[in-house]
Scaffold this motif. Structure first.
Motif, short mmCIF file in Angstrom:
data_model
loop_
_atom_site.label_atom_id
_atom_site.label_comp_id
_atom_site.label_asym_id
_atom_site.label_seq_id
_atom_site.Cartn_x
_atom_site.Cartn_y
_atom_site.Cartn_z
N UNK A 28 0.83 -1.21 0.00
CA UNK A 28 0.00 0.00 0.00
C UNK A 28 0.87 1.26 0.00
N UNK A 29 1.98 1.21 0.71
CA UNK A 29 2.89 2.37 0.74
C UNK A 29 3.65 2.53 -0.58
N UNK A 30 3.87 1.42 -1.28
CA UNK A 30 4.63 1.42 -2.53
C UNK A 30 3.82 2.01 -3.69
N UNK A 31 2.50 1.81 -3.66
CA UNK A 31 1.64 2.20 -4.78
C UNK A 31 1.58 3.71 -4.98
N UNK A 32 1.43 4.08 -6.25
CA UNK A 32 1.28 5.47 -6.63
C UNK A 32 0.06 5.64 -7.51
N UNK A 33 -0.36 6.86 -7.70
CA UNK A 33 -1.50 7.17 -8.55
C UNK A 33 -1.31 6.53 -9.93
N UNK A 34 -2.37 5.88 -10.42
CA UNK A 34 -2.32 5.24 -11.73
C UNK A 34 -1.90 3.78 -11.69
N UNK A 35 -1.40 3.29 -10.55
CA UNK A 35 -1.03 1.89 -10.42
C UNK A 35 -2.28 1.02 -10.34
N UNK A 36 -2.07 -0.28 -10.49
CA UNK A 36 -3.16 -1.25 -10.34
C UNK A 36 -2.72 -2.28 -9.31
N UNK A 37 -3.55 -2.46 -8.28
CA UNK A 37 -3.29 -3.41 -7.20
C UNK A 37 -4.04 -4.69 -7.52
N UNK A 38 -3.32 -5.81 -7.59
CA UNK A 38 -3.92 -7.08 -8.01
C UNK A 38 -3.72 -8.14 -6.93
N UNK A 39 -4.81 -8.87 -6.64
CA UNK A 39 -4.75 -10.00 -5.72
C UNK A 39 -5.27 -11.24 -6.46
N UNK A 40 -4.85 -12.39 -5.97
CA UNK A 40 -5.29 -13.65 -6.57
C UNK A 40 -6.76 -13.92 -6.26
N UNK A 41 -7.14 -13.73 -4.97
CA UNK A 41 -8.53 -13.88 -4.54
C UNK A 41 -8.82 -12.84 -3.47
N UNK A 42 -10.08 -12.45 -3.37
CA UNK A 42 -10.48 -11.43 -2.40
C UNK A 42 -10.17 -11.83 -0.97
N UNK A 43 -10.34 -13.12 -0.64
CA UNK A 43 -10.11 -13.55 0.75
C UNK A 43 -8.63 -13.50 1.14
N UNK A 44 -7.75 -13.32 0.19
CA UNK A 44 -6.32 -13.16 0.49
C UNK A 44 -6.03 -11.75 0.95
N UNK A 45 -6.96 -10.82 0.69
CA UNK A 45 -6.73 -9.41 0.98
C UNK A 45 -7.37 -8.95 2.27
N UNK A 46 -8.63 -9.32 2.51
CA UNK A 46 -9.37 -8.75 3.63
C UNK A 46 -10.04 -9.83 4.46
N UNK A 47 -10.27 -9.48 5.76
CA UNK A 47 -10.91 -10.41 6.69
C UNK A 47 -12.43 -10.35 6.61
N UNK A 48 -12.95 -9.23 6.11
CA UNK A 48 -14.40 -9.05 6.06
C UNK A 48 -14.75 -8.21 4.84
N UNK A 49 -16.02 -8.25 4.48
CA UNK A 49 -16.50 -7.44 3.36
C UNK A 49 -16.29 -5.96 3.66
N UNK A 50 -16.56 -5.58 4.89
CA UNK A 50 -16.39 -4.17 5.29
C UNK A 50 -14.94 -3.74 5.10
N UNK A 51 -14.00 -4.56 5.56
CA UNK A 51 -12.58 -4.22 5.42
C UNK A 51 -12.19 -4.15 3.95
N UNK A 52 -12.71 -5.07 3.14
CA UNK A 52 -12.40 -5.08 1.72
C UNK A 52 -12.89 -3.80 1.05
N UNK A 53 -14.12 -3.41 1.33
CA UNK A 53 -14.68 -2.21 0.73
C UNK A 53 -13.92 -0.97 1.17
N UNK A 54 -13.56 -0.91 2.45
CA UNK A 54 -12.78 0.22 2.96
C UNK A 54 -11.44 0.31 2.24
N UNK A 55 -10.78 -0.83 2.09
CA UNK A 55 -9.48 -0.85 1.43
C UNK A 55 -9.59 -0.40 -0.03
N UNK A 56 -10.59 -0.94 -0.75
CA UNK A 56 -10.74 -0.58 -2.16
C UNK A 56 -11.16 0.89 -2.30
#
Length: 184
Positions: free
Chosen positions: A49-77
């Motif tokens: 998250x600290x490495x990313x800059x405007x215009x980058x694309x953040x990619x994960x293999x599956x959503x459950x690898x990124x967030x513990x809950x739907x709320x956390x996922x939506x907040x992050x995105x």
């Protein structure tokens, strides 16, 4: 730049399949964590998250690898969106660069809000039912005799350690100080 994130829950699990999929999706940088999603600290995610800059694309293999809950996922995105960083999940085929991906995230947001409202309604109904059964909830009140004993010991024995007063009266240190402050 495409930036990937991979996570496994235990050290016995292997990141190779996720990293391979992220590299095939064009990720130039891949950050990883070997930590349970229950843990709030995920240094690889923070670094990504600290490495990313405007215009980058953040990619994960599956959503459950990124967030513990739907709320956390939506907040992050949402935070990524504010920073003008795109998001993609390979397995779920969600890409916020497309209008379809944006729509799916709006639907997720609506579902998360609906879920929060249901939980609040269930909680309120449970509290109302408990009150109807005579339960008030909250912390039980400290018996007056214990408080009076502690206060008497405090004033009559100035050399007695607070820990001993609390042990003898059955009153916690915080409770004793709270009542002493209230009596002043």
């Amino acid at each position: 730049m495409k930036i990937g994130y991979a996570r496994v829950s235990t050290h016995e699990e292997n990141l190779d399949d996720q990293i391979k999929a992220l590299k095939e999706a064009g990720c130039e940088e891949v950050f990883t964590d070997k930590v349970s999603s229950i843990k709030a600290e995920r240094p690889g995610l923070e670094e990504a998250l600290n490495f990313m800059r405007e215009g980058d694309k953040f990619i994960v293999w599956r959503l459950d690898r990124l967030a513990r809950s739907l709320k956390e996922l939506i907040t992050l995105v949402d935070n990524l969106k504010k920073r003008l960083v795109l998001f993609e999940s390979l397995s779920e085929k969600i890409d916020t660069a497309s209008s379809d991906g944006g729509l799916i995230f709006h639907i997720f947001g609506a579902m998360a809000e609906f879920e929060r409202n249901l939980i609040r309604e269930r909680t309120q109904a449970g509290l109302k039912a408990a009150r109807a059964r005579g339960r008030l909830g909250g912390r039980p009140h400290m018996p007056e005799d214990k408080i009076n004993t502690a206060i008497t010991l405090y004033h009559s024995n100035p050399d007695m350690p607070i820990a001993d007063i609390c042990r003898a009266s059955g009153v916690s240190r915080a409770t004793l100080y709270r009542y002493l402050k209230a009596k002043k």
